[in-house]
Design a protein around this motif. Structure first.
Motif, mmCIF file in Angstrom:
data_model
loop_
_atom_site.group_PDB
_atom_site.id
_atom_site.type_symbol
_atom_site.label_atom_id
_atom_site.label_comp_id
_atom_site.label_asym_id
_atom_site.label_seq_id
_atom_site.Cartn_x
_atom_site.Cartn_y
_atom_site.Cartn_z
ATOM 1 N N SER A 20 0.812 -1.218 0.000
ATOM 2 C CA SER A 20 0.000 0.000 0.000
ATOM 3 C C SER A 20 0.848 1.271 0.000
ATOM 4 C CB SER A 20 -0.923 0.015 1.230
ATOM 5 O OG SER A 20 -1.804 -1.092 1.205
ATOM 6 N N MET A 21 2.170 1.115 0.138
ATOM 7 C CA MET A 21 3.065 2.273 0.198
ATOM 8 C C MET A 21 4.053 2.193 -0.961
ATOM 9 S SD MET A 21 3.727 2.325 4.326
ATOM 10 C CE MET A 21 4.564 3.898 4.335
ATOM 11 N N GLN A 22 3.817 3.001 -1.984
ATOM 12 C CA GLN A 22 4.635 2.947 -3.194
ATOM 13 C C GLN A 22 6.111 3.194 -2.909
ATOM 14 O OE1 GLN A 22 3.488 2.042 -6.280
ATOM 15 N NE2 GLN A 22 5.668 1.985 -6.819
ATOM 16 N N ALA A 23 6.400 4.026 -1.922
ATOM 17 C CA ALA A 23 7.803 4.318 -1.605
ATOM 18 C C ALA A 23 8.562 3.062 -1.209
ATOM 19 C CB ALA A 23 7.883 5.354 -0.481
ATOM 20 N N THR A 24 7.899 2.137 -0.505
ATOM 21 C CA THR A 24 8.584 0.903 -0.101
ATOM 22 C C THR A 24 8.785 -0.020 -1.302
ATOM 23 O OG1 THR A 24 6.567 -0.338 0.472
ATOM 24 C CG2 THR A 24 7.527 1.067 2.186
ATOM 25 N N LEU A 25 7.838 -0.053 -2.217
ATOM 26 C CA LEU A 25 7.989 -0.876 -3.425
ATOM 27 C C LEU A 25 9.121 -0.342 -4.294
ATOM 28 C CD1 LEU A 25 4.214 -1.347 -4.374
ATOM 29 C CD2 LEU A 25 5.681 -2.931 -3.115
ATOM 30 N N ASP A 26 9.190 0.978 -4.443
ATOM 31 C CA ASP A 26 10.279 1.578 -5.219
ATOM 32 C C ASP A 26 11.627 1.300 -4.565
ATOM 33 O OD1 ASP A 26 8.447 2.547 -7.010
ATOM 34 O OD2 ASP A 26 8.653 4.654 -6.425
ATOM 35 N N ALA A 27 11.666 1.383 -3.249
ATOM 36 C CA ALA A 27 12.925 1.136 -2.531
ATOM 37 C C ALA A 27 13.433 -0.273 -2.781
ATOM 38 C CB ALA A 27 12.726 1.370 -1.035
ATOM 39 N N SER A 28 12.533 -1.231 -2.736
ATOM 40 C CA SER A 28 12.910 -2.618 -2.992
ATOM 41 C C SER A 28 13.424 -2.792 -4.418
ATOM 42 C CB SER A 28 11.715 -3.531 -2.747
ATOM 43 O OG SER A 28 12.029 -4.880 -3.052
ATOM 44 N N ALA A 29 12.719 -2.176 -5.378
ATOM 45 C CA ALA A 29 13.118 -2.284 -6.778
ATOM 46 C C ALA A 29 14.468 -1.619 -7.024
ATOM 47 C CB ALA A 29 12.052 -1.656 -7.678
ATOM 48 N N LEU A 30 14.709 -0.467 -6.412
ATOM 49 C CA LEU A 30 15.981 0.240 -6.582
ATOM 50 C C LEU A 30 17.142 -0.567 -6.008
ATOM 51 C CD1 LEU A 30 14.699 3.802 -5.686
ATOM 52 C CD2 LEU A 30 15.570 3.105 -7.931
ATOM 53 N N THR A 31 16.887 -1.263 -4.916
ATOM 54 C CA THR A 31 17.912 -2.134 -4.327
ATOM 55 C C THR A 31 18.312 -3.232 -5.306
ATOM 56 O OG1 THR A 31 17.024 -1.716 -2.101
ATOM 57 C CG2 THR A 31 18.448 -3.635 -2.369
ATOM 58 N N VAL A 32 17.321 -3.858 -5.922
ATOM 59 C CA VAL A 32 17.587 -4.921 -6.902
ATOM 60 C C VAL A 32 18.293 -4.347 -8.132
ATOM 61 C CG1 VAL A 32 16.511 -6.604 -8.452
ATOM 62 C CG2 VAL A 32 15.653 -6.331 -6.110
ATOM 63 N N MET A 33 17.853 -3.190 -8.604
ATOM 64 C CA MET A 33 18.477 -2.560 -9.769
ATOM 65 C C MET A 33 19.951 -2.281 -9.521
ATOM 66 S SD MET A 33 15.386 0.062 -10.810
ATOM 67 C CE MET A 33 16.256 0.894 -12.149
ATOM 68 N N ASN A 34 20.270 -1.838 -8.323
ATOM 69 C CA ASN A 34 21.665 -1.572 -7.973
ATOM 70 C C ASN A 34 22.498 -2.855 -7.980
ATOM 71 O OD1 ASN A 34 23.535 -1.157 -5.071
ATOM 72 N ND2 ASN A 34 23.898 0.154 -6.829
ATOM 73 N N LYS A 35 21.947 -3.919 -7.425
ATOM 74 C CA LYS A 35 22.668 -5.193 -7.386
ATOM 75 C C LYS A 35 22.895 -5.755 -8.782
ATOM 76 C CE LYS A 35 21.228 -6.568 -2.733
ATOM 77 N NZ LYS A 35 20.421 -7.511 -1.924
#
Length: 301
Positions: free
Chosen positions: A184-199
């Motif tokens: 329900s919180m887009q900021a947390t979904l983006d954070a998870s995706a950005l972590t994966v993108m960095n890896k």
């Protein structure tokens, strides 16, 4: 690193030229004088020449070979300053007594502008009392509600600024209200995706982890208390905020509640842009000039 140390680390060999749009401003001229006397920059002051020269006299600015005053009306000052940078006469663009929208319009000018195709984003470096390192906050002044791809570019912009002043591998904490993923919180979904993108190598120059609440991003004790581990937990150099409201509130809270000192630039253009608020002090403007000068030693900003 303290911001004063950042200033002192700039030598005459590092000196850069700064073009100031609508330089007829008391605090701008005060910061120009301090930067000039410290030998960190030369200046091209564009705007109302009569007012600029009056302010220079008020600040006891004598004859200076590294100082030019260029007459330009209010509708042309921004574009004339941008042209000085795009032509190579200056290395850095600085905002004076002019609306931000007018300056950015000139920056994005098709022929004379400084666009690169990258997103432009605001990067602020804070010296916070009690902390042993500068804390970078992005984006608190440009992008209202960035999407995932824009956040990835904002991170890279900030990482290049941090690396430019000596942070070897910046640690980026992607902020949200909580440190767990909540659909329900887009900021947390983006954070998870950005972590994966960095890896996966899609975000370079830094280590990215998230989501983090503010406390466990900057406090090792708070991170340990919640059982949060990783390279970034409690040790963040860069705080990526989810939207401009968060960034603006955090920026002003650090200044007014904690007495933090700040220097800020716009990254992502062909040259760094010193874009401070008209309410910012001469000291903040000076630190912002120093941040821009120092980051030019690290390429591809």
């Amino acid at each position: 690193m303290e911001l004063e140390h950042l200033l002192n680390s700039i030598t005459a060999e590092n000196k850069k030229a700064v073009a100031v749009a609508a330089a007829e401003d008391e605090e701008v001229i005060a910061s120009v004088k301090q930067a000039y006397e410290r030998g960190i920059a030369s200046f091209i002051l564009v705007g109302n020449a009569e007012k600029i020269k009056f302010l220079l006299e008020q600040h006891s600015f004598g004859e200076a070979s590294d100082l030019q005053v260029i007459e330009a009306g209010p509708d042309q000052a921004a574009l004339e300053a941008v042209r000085r940078v795009s032509s190579g006469q200056a290395d850095i663009l600085m905002k004076g007594m002019i609306p931000t929208s007018d300056l950015l319009k000139a920056v994005l000018h098709k022929e004379a502008g400084l666009r690169t195709g990258k997103i432009l984003s605001h990067v602020a470096a804070f010296e916070v009392p009690g902390y042993d390192r500068l804390i970078f906050v992005t984006d608190s002044g440009m992008n209202i509600n960035p999407d995932l791809q824009q956040k990835a570019q904002i991170i890279e912009n900030a990482a290049l600024i941090a690396k430019g002043i000596g942070v070897e591998m910046p640690k980026v904490a992607v902020l949200a209200a909580v440190e767990t993923i909540n659909p329900s919180m887009q900021a947390t979904l983006d954070a998870s995706a950005l972590t994966v993108m960095n890896k996966r190598g899609q975000i370079s120059y830094c280590v990215v982890e998230g989501p983090f609440a503010l406390d466990n991003a900057i406090s090792p004790e708070a991170a340990e208390h919640k059982g949060i581990t990783g390279e970034v937990a409690g040790k963040a150099d860069i705080l990526l905020v989810p939207a401009i409201e968060t960034g603006n509130a955090l920026y002003k809270s650090l200044i007014y509640f904690s007495g933090a000192k700040v220097g800020a630039v716009i990254a992502g253009a062909r040259a760094p842009i010193v874009l401070t608020s008209r309410a910012d002090s001469a000291e903040s403007k000076l630190f912002s000039i120093a941040l821009a000068v120092k980051t030019l030693q690290y390429k591809n900003i």
